[in-house]
Design an enzyme around this catalytic site. Structure first.
Site, PDB file in Angstrom:
ATOM      1  CG  ASP A 195      -0.947  21.723  21.218  1.00  0.00           C
ATOM      2  OD1 ASP A 195      -1.923  20.929  21.327  1.00  0.00           O
ATOM      3  OD2 ASP A 195      -1.051  22.958  21.416  1.00  0.00           O
ATOM      4  CD  GLU A 203      -5.606  21.244  13.227  1.00  0.00           C
ATOM      5  OE1 GLU A 203      -4.416  20.983  13.464  1.00  0.00           O
ATOM      6  OE2 GLU A 203      -6.077  22.392  13.293  1.00  0.00           O
ATOM      7  CE1 TYR A 262      -5.740  28.353  16.803  1.00  0.00           C
ATOM      8  CE2 TYR A 262      -5.808  26.627  15.142  1.00  0.00           C
ATOM      9  CZ  TYR A 262      -6.052  27.056  16.425  1.00  0.00           C
ATOM     10  OH  TYR A 262      -6.599  26.210  17.351  1.00  0.00           O
ATOM     11  CD  GLU A 296      -8.480  23.236  17.079  1.00  0.00           C
ATOM     12  OE1 GLU A 296      -7.402  23.845  16.880  1.00  0.00           O
ATOM     13  OE2 GLU A 296      -8.542  22.010  17.267  1.00  0.00           O
TER      14      GLU A 296
HETATM   15  C1  BDP Z   1      -4.542  23.073  16.170  1.00  0.00           C
HETATM   16  C2  BDP Z   1      -4.800  21.796  16.946  1.00  0.00           C
HETATM   17  C3  BDP Z   1      -4.846  22.013  18.456  1.00  0.00           C
HETATM   18  C4  BDP Z   1      -3.709  22.924  18.875  1.00  0.00           C
HETATM   19  C5  BDP Z   1      -3.893  24.254  18.171  1.00  0.00           C
HETATM   20  C6  BDP Z   1      -2.832  25.298  18.562  1.00  0.00           C
HETATM   21  O1  BDP Z   1      -5.990  21.174  16.528  1.00  0.00           O
HETATM   22  O2  BDP Z   1      -4.804  20.778  19.119  1.00  0.00           O
HETATM   23  O3  BDP Z   1      -3.627  23.090  20.248  1.00  0.00           O
HETATM   24  O4  BDP Z   1      -3.777  24.031  16.795  1.00  0.00           O
HETATM   25  O5  BDP Z   1      -1.810  25.356  17.888  1.00  0.00           O
HETATM   26  O6  BDP Z   1      -3.779  22.772  15.084  1.00  0.00           O
HETATM   27  O7  BDP Z   1      -3.047  26.026  19.512  1.00  0.00           O
END
Ligand code: BDP
Length: 597
Positions: A160, A410, A465, A501
């Site tokens: 992104d 990823e 997430y 993350e």
């Molecule tokens: C993850 C990626 C990261 C993105 C993040 C997002 O590793 O680079 O910026 O999601 O969606 O999949 O904020």
């Protein structure tokens, strides 16, 4: 690969400044053959994309040209002259007057050319650097170029963050004696209160070498003859997270009793080890607190900037971060030097982000293509990936701050072909550096049940997430999912887990009394839910929030002026979550917070 430094036998000229600049197509086909005929100038170091108002420059796919005159110091007679580009993103070609002297693929690692035979001490030469920003299925990171009906070439990619390009790091000219030190490798150990230093010095020609270790006050604490060996430092002060201590390994090349070349390589004495589900630094369990970052600032794009360097480290320290990941590419060497000097721990990542076509279909409804196949991520991609690993380790092997290599972010590790793709890369990484653990950051779709490569690696770095892309706005469900997910990995692999993350987009200034995504309260509550969960699971040894600061992305309906998952805004102002982190992280000194269960 040694970082250029001035020493008693070497001189260093920095070539940063304002260079002539042109986009391919606006100048002749061979712009290196003469002065660049252009009204534009660009700053070095800086990505060029946000410098200009013309969107044709920002969106250009292909080559751009940088040019300047350089005067060679007149005292360099008899020395070799080396030109070094710290990074040309993603591909660089260097011309001295009309001659091509270097070509390099890979946007985040340095390359050099010995230009002695093309220049004369005291004289000027014309330096032209072509930089190409194209990403294809055989580059790292990968991307795809399509041609629209009106003939414009468009670049898409599988990450992104915005595809900033150009000369985002410094360019140097330096001298070395004809017989010189070509490389130094330092590997340290601890034997009670004694530090052991295995060293290897390579030279351009066979010549006697002697080495000395100096402590920070300049006192000699160990000395040895020979190009390789083991030194012992009695009563050593180890390099510790939060308490950096650096020594210099001074290597000298001798000729008939004279020192003909000298170079001082800073290093710290520390050990890193994974034992069971623990990550040990100097034999003590270490708990990572910190962030995934980006090199990203307004106007400069990915351009290195010392003011942001200092300020970002200040903010990390203020928040209680003891570590960060160089997501999603190797950062400028200045960043790692700073981390070495300030005791900040680094997970050092290659630019292999987006080896994952499962995310490509997404909202477009395009049929999903297999990630690993002759037409997609293939043997050529793997060769580029192997080269990226070689260059990362060659550049960063001596940094005490770097405690682990992350060889991909990823990837589609749950897809057929993943194991065949990664096994040789892992073997290569371990051969190049048997001392540091290796990880990759696992994508949401890769679970403990379907992931095909996790057993090969030392630490499970996991990106999740829940509460954002899944169970949006429902933190109770998110917390349940997260706990089940992490316990699955812990039970199956018994390895340390770092949450590499987790985060929620947050608009600074947006508030609500409810659990509303995008508000500052939601980000803080989201992080708190994750932290409670980590504290209940013994195998979790670290938390890296996505992201340190808001950052620029490519156009898309998922983003409003970039990715807003920063705990700080793009101009580094704290959102509400920042203070909550500070309350959790400050004073931990690398220990895990006590259980909140
Ligand atoms: C993850 C990626 C990261 C993105 C993040 C997002 O590793 O680079 O910026 O999601 O969606 O999949 O904020």
């Amino acid at each position: 690969m040694l970082k250029p430094r001035p020493t008693a036998t070497r001189e260093l000229v920095n070539l940063d400044g304002v260079w002539k600049f042109a986009v391919e197509g606006t100048v002749g086909e061979t712009p290196w053959t003469g002065p660049l005929d252009t009204p534009l100038e660009a700053a070095v170091p800086a990505s060029y994309n946000d410098l200009f108002t013309d969107s044709a420059i920002r969106d250009h796919v292909g080559w751009v040209w940088y040019q300047r005159q350089v005067r060679v110091p007149r005292g360099w007679e008899g020395d070799r002259a080396i030109l070094r580009v710290d990074a040309a993103t993603h591909r660089g070609r260097v011309y001295v007057d009309g001659a091509l002297v270097a070509e390099h693929i890979g946007g985040y690692t340095p390359f050099e050319a010995d230009i002695t035979d093309h220049i004369r001490p005291g004289q000027e030469f014309r330096l032209t650097i072509g930089v190409n920003n194209e990403l294809t299925n055989t580059t790292i990171p990968p991307g795809r170029i399509t041609v629209s009906q009106d003939g414009r070439r468009t670049q898409t990619y599988l990450h992104d963050f915005y595809n900033y390009a150009g000369l985002a790091r410094s360019v140097w000219l330096y001298s070395v004696p004809a017989v010189h030190i070509a490389d130094i490798t330092v590997v340290t150990g601890l034997d009670g209160t004694t530090g052991t230093v295995d060293y290897e010095v390579t030279t351009s020609m066979t010549a006697p070498v002697r080495v000395r270790v100096l402590d920070p006050s300049g006192d000699e604490v160990a000395v040895s003859d020979g190009a390789s060996g083991t030194l012992r430092i009695e009563d050593v002060t180890p390099w510790r997270p939060g308490a950096a201590h650096l020594y210099d390994l001074v290597a000298e090349v001798m000729d008939a009793g004279d020192v003909v070349d000298t170079y001082a390589q800073p290093f710290g004495v520390r050990t890193v080890e994974v034992r069971g589900a623990q990550f040990l630094i100097n034999g003590e369990p270490f708990y990572f607190t910190g962030f995934g970052k980006h090199e990203d600032t307004p106007v400069r794009g990915k351009g290195h900037d010392d003011a942001y360097l200092v300020h970002d480290f200040q903010l990390m320290e203020w928040a209680g971060a003891n570590s960060f990941r160089t997501s999603h590419y190797p950062y400028a060497e200045e960043v790692l030097d700073f981390a070495d000097r300030h005791g900040i721990v680094v997970i050092d990542e290659t630019a292999a982000v987006g080896l994952n076509l499962a995310v490509e279909g997404g909202l477009t409804g395009a049929p999903v293509r297999p990630t690993f196949s002759p037409d997609t991520i293939n043997d050529d991609t793997r060769a580029a990936h192997a080269q990226a690993i070689r260059e990362l380790i060659a550049r960063d092997k001596n940094h005490p701050s770097v405690v682990m290599w992350c060889i991909a972010n990823e990837p589609s590790s749950n897809e057929e072909g993943a194991r065949e793709y990664f096994e040789p890369l892992l073997e290569l990484t371990r051969k190049l550096d048997p001392t540091r653990p290796v990880c990759y950051a696992a994508v949401m779709f890769a679970t403990s049940d379907n992931d095909r490569i996790a057993d090969l690696f030392d630490v499970l770095c996991i990106n999740r997430y829940y509460g954002w892309y899944i169970a949006t706005g429902d933190l109770a469900t998110a917390e349940r999912y997260l706990e089940g997910d992490l316990r699955g990995w812990a039970a199956k692999f018994g390895k340390p887990i770092i949450m590499s993350e987790y985060g929620a987009d947050t608009l600074q200034g947006l508030h609500s009394v409810w659990d509303q995504p995008w508000t500052e309260e939601y980000q803080a509550a989201y992080l708190a839910a994750y932290h409670r969960t980590f504290d209940r699971i013994e195998e979790v040894v670290g938390e890296h929030i996505w992201n340190f600061a808001d950052f620029q992305t490519s156009n898309g309906i998922h983003r409003v002026d970039g990715n807003r998952k920063g705990v700080f805004t793009r101009d580094r102002r704290p959102k509400a979550a920042a203070r909550a982190l500070r309350a959790r992280w400050r004073g931990l000194d690398g220990r895990k917070p006590s259980s909140g269960a």
